[in-house]
Design a protein around this motif. Sequence first.
Motif, PDB file in Angstrom:
ATOM      1  N   LEU A  25       0.826  -1.206   0.000  1.00  0.00           N
ATOM      2  CA  LEU A  25       0.000   0.000   0.000  1.00  0.00           C
ATOM      3  C   LEU A  25       0.857   1.252   0.000  1.00  0.00           C
ATOM      4  O   LEU A  25       0.564   2.230  -0.697  1.00  0.00           O
ATOM      5  CB  LEU A  25      -0.928  -0.010   1.217  1.00  0.00           C
ATOM      6  CG  LEU A  25      -1.861   1.188   1.381  1.00  0.00           C
ATOM      7  CD1 LEU A  25      -2.817   1.269   0.185  1.00  0.00           C
ATOM      8  CD2 LEU A  25      -2.655   1.070   2.682  1.00  0.00           C
ATOM      9  N   ALA A  26       1.957   1.218   0.742  1.00  0.00           N
ATOM     10  CA  ALA A  26       2.865   2.367   0.765  1.00  0.00           C
ATOM     11  C   ALA A  26       3.504   2.601  -0.592  1.00  0.00           C
ATOM     12  O   ALA A  26       3.650   3.744  -1.050  1.00  0.00           O
ATOM     13  CB  ALA A  26       3.928   2.153   1.841  1.00  0.00           C
ATOM     14  N   ILE A  27       3.882   1.514  -1.271  1.00  0.00           N
ATOM     15  CA  ILE A  27       4.493   1.652  -2.608  1.00  0.00           C
ATOM     16  C   ILE A  27       3.491   2.253  -3.588  1.00  0.00           C
ATOM     17  O   ILE A  27       3.821   3.133  -4.392  1.00  0.00           O
ATOM     18  CB  ILE A  27       4.997   0.282  -3.108  1.00  0.00           C
ATOM     19  CG1 ILE A  27       6.180  -0.178  -2.237  1.00  0.00           C
ATOM     20  CG2 ILE A  27       5.419   0.356  -4.571  1.00  0.00           C
ATOM     21  CD1 ILE A  27       6.645  -1.581  -2.543  1.00  0.00           C
ATOM     22  N   GLU A  28       2.240   1.812  -3.489  1.00  0.00           N
ATOM     23  CA  GLU A  28       1.229   2.334  -4.411  1.00  0.00           C
ATOM     24  C   GLU A  28       0.967   3.814  -4.171  1.00  0.00           C
ATOM     25  O   GLU A  28       0.677   4.554  -5.108  1.00  0.00           O
ATOM     26  CB  GLU A  28      -0.069   1.541  -4.244  1.00  0.00           C
ATOM     27  CG  GLU A  28       0.034   0.103  -4.756  1.00  0.00           C
ATOM     28  CD  GLU A  28      -1.244  -0.678  -4.514  1.00  0.00           C
ATOM     29  OE1 GLU A  28      -2.174  -0.072  -3.900  1.00  0.00           O
ATOM     30  OE2 GLU A  28      -1.341  -1.850  -4.894  1.00  0.00           O
ATOM     31  N   GLN A  29       1.067   4.268  -2.902  1.00  0.00           N
ATOM     32  CA  GLN A  29       0.856   5.682  -2.610  1.00  0.00           C
ATOM     33  C   GLN A  29       2.022   6.542  -3.090  1.00  0.00           C
ATOM     34  O   GLN A  29       1.821   7.670  -3.545  1.00  0.00           O
ATOM     35  CB  GLN A  29       0.647   5.891  -1.109  1.00  0.00           C
ATOM     36  CG  GLN A  29      -0.660   5.299  -0.585  1.00  0.00           C
ATOM     37  CD  GLN A  29      -0.797   5.446   0.910  1.00  0.00           C
ATOM     38  OE1 GLN A  29       0.152   5.845   1.571  1.00  0.00           O
ATOM     39  NE2 GLN A  29      -1.973   5.097   1.442  1.00  0.00           N
ATOM     40  N   VAL A  30       3.253   5.989  -3.000  1.00  0.00           N
ATOM     41  CA  VAL A  30       4.435   6.753  -3.427  1.00  0.00           C
ATOM     42  C   VAL A  30       4.586   6.734  -4.953  1.00  0.00           C
ATOM     43  O   VAL A  30       4.889   7.752  -5.575  1.00  0.00           O
ATOM     44  CB  VAL A  30       5.692   6.207  -2.732  1.00  0.00           C
ATOM     45  CG1 VAL A  30       6.944   6.950  -3.244  1.00  0.00           C
ATOM     46  CG2 VAL A  30       5.581   6.364  -1.231  1.00  0.00           C
ATOM     47  N   PHE A  31       4.384   5.522  -5.540  1.00  0.00           N
ATOM     48  CA  PHE A  31       4.533   5.367  -6.995  1.00  0.00           C
ATOM     49  C   PHE A  31       3.226   4.862  -7.586  1.00  0.00           C
ATOM     50  O   PHE A  31       3.074   3.655  -7.849  1.00  0.00           O
ATOM     51  CB  PHE A  31       5.657   4.370  -7.334  1.00  0.00           C
ATOM     52  CG  PHE A  31       6.991   4.754  -6.753  1.00  0.00           C
ATOM     53  CD1 PHE A  31       7.720   5.803  -7.298  1.00  0.00           C
ATOM     54  CD2 PHE A  31       7.518   4.096  -5.655  1.00  0.00           C
ATOM     55  CE1 PHE A  31       8.950   6.152  -6.758  1.00  0.00           C
ATOM     56  CE2 PHE A  31       8.739   4.447  -5.132  1.00  0.00           C
ATOM     57  CZ  PHE A  31       9.466   5.495  -5.671  1.00  0.00           C
TER      58      PHE A  31
END
Length: 756
Positions: A25-31
Amino acid sequence: MMEEEELEFVEELEAVLQLTPEVQLAIEQVFPSQDPLDRADFNAVEYINTLFPTEQSLANIDEVVNKIRLKIRRLDDNIRTVVRGQTNVGQDGRQALEEAQKAIQQLFGKIKDIKDKAEKSEQMVKEITRDIKQLDHAKRHLTTSITTLNHLHMLAGGVDSLEAMTRRRQYGEVANLLQGVMNVLEHFHKYMGIPQIRQLSERVKAAQTELGQQILADFEEAFPSQGTKRPGGPSNVLRDACLVANILDPRIKQEIIKKFIKQHLSEYLVLFQENQDVAWLDKIDRRYAWIKRQLVDYEEKYGRMFPREWCMAERIAVEFCHVTRTELAKIMRTRAKEIEVKLLLFAIQRTTNFEGFLAKRFSGCTLTDGTLKKLESPPPSTNPFLEDEPTPEMEELATEKGDLDQPKKPKAPDNPFHGIVSKCFEPHLYVYIESQDKNLGELIDRFVADFKAQGPPKPNTDEGGAVLPSCADLFVYYKKCMVQCSQLSTGEPMIALTTIFQKYLREYAWKILSGNLPKTTTSSGGLTISSLLKEKEGSEVAKFTLEELCLICSILSTAEYCLATTQQLEEKLKEKVDVSLIERINLTGEMDTFSTVISSSIQLLVQDLDAACDPSLTAMSKMQWQNVEHVGDQSPYVTSVILHIKQNVPIIRDNLASTRKYFTQFCIKFANSFIPKFITHLFKCKPISMVGAEQLLLDTHSLKMVLLDLPSIGSQVVRKAPASYTKIVVKGMTRAEMILKESQYIKAEESSTIYS
């Protein structure tokens, strides 16, 4: 074999690349990305089906494969660039850490330099101020030494001068010097270990002792215990000696005061010895006249000799009071049989007047006798006993009811000298109590005789029933006794007087009120009210006469006045008596007695009217209701009942105009008695026809309207009846109407059955 190895590698790679949901989820928010290849739940089969949805789309498979390979190469290049960029990160981090450590070392070095410089500066300041501190200490010690030497010089010179002036009796100079020497000596308390200082302190104490003895000797010489006063008045030496005594031990001052007062009152003890004729109560005025002359003589001759704060005139008066109280108590114990109430009251009156004179002349600042206490001011109240207490002259004139209604005046301040002499009369107040018992007994007998001689009060239909005059006279006398006794004592005598009050309140209720309530009679002889309830048809009904009805109303009004005034009397007695005795003041029994008289009076009025209506109800039950052929106006028995009501009720209402609540009680009790009796006679009216039931229903309605109008019947002023009374009448008479209607219904059913 190669394919299996590739599959295993792919599974291991997927296991390693499997990220947690939070990381994903963090990766999707950043990239953020819309590419299916970037999704965590990527499915290769679905992706291929998306690229080649139909067989015809397989024609460009090579193109798709080339794009994917190109994308793989770009990703590999990006990964390679990132990996190479991270090779120098560790080295750069170590270099930054080393630089930070060097900066910290430099900072510690600077801090140490600053600390060293601060310590050097502090040491420099200490060296600079050391000499200044030494100079300050030297100055303070030098100042203290000079001050102490000055005090020592003053003390030594003062002690020498004090001893010399004492021998020459120069009390004026001694008074000023002695206070100064004592003030200076206080500075040497911490130096008492030094022999010279201790010696000076002992010399001062010796001088004080010598001064005290010398002053006492001078006063003894000027005012010998046995002899006459010094001619020509006091000397200035003694006046100055009093100023010195103010500074010396307080016992010296007390001894001077005691001896002077004793010498001043020595003549009094001789003139008014117990065996002297002037010592008895009938000549008590001479005692107070003597002390008044002595006070005037003191002011003229010795007023300036003693300091004002000694309050010598007041002390002489207070000691005179103590001596007088003791002497009077002794002589009254010896000659107790000779004490009469008039003599006792005369002595008490003169004594309380003298105590009032002292209160006006002196402040009471010297009173230390625990037997005296100032009473707390009572709380505000509305009862009629709270007006100003009359003076003895006013008490003699307080013989009319109007005295109770005089306007209130501001109450005078409490007398601090109250009881200082008059306390001695308290053990003999039984003479006064017995006298009041006798007087009240004679008063009640006179009331009885006057009532018999004058007869019942005349009818009063304009202003309401009159309260018996004897009632007001009784309570005026009670008030006079209460005020007089409270001036004599607020202790047990007040309780004894309260017992006397209770006794004669009951006697008044029994002999004057209950004893004069009229009895009913008939032409055939004497009968009670209860016998009227059982009389037979044809007998002549004996009603109360107009005078008797007025008498009952007057007794009721008097009992109501006595009830209210007794309650106020109880409140006033509780205010007059000592706090510890308040619980013993209780006139509830006497108030209940007056309440009983009120109830008896109302019951007599109800029974009289009720009995007057009985023959009419009996006539109703004897009528042949089955023979009634038509419905006409109201029946004769209804007219008879209404006639009795119109004869009695207006008289009762007018004579109870001042006590409306008891007239309302009369109406309620009559309704509660008459309506059930009417219903009982209704049941006796059998047999009854349909027409007879209708006639009875008409009669019932007529009685109902008369009863509803009962409180204002025959009155020019129409008032709405009380709701409580109206509710009783409506409820009772509605029940009677329902009984008759039910009887009509039954008759109708019987007629219908017979017709069928």
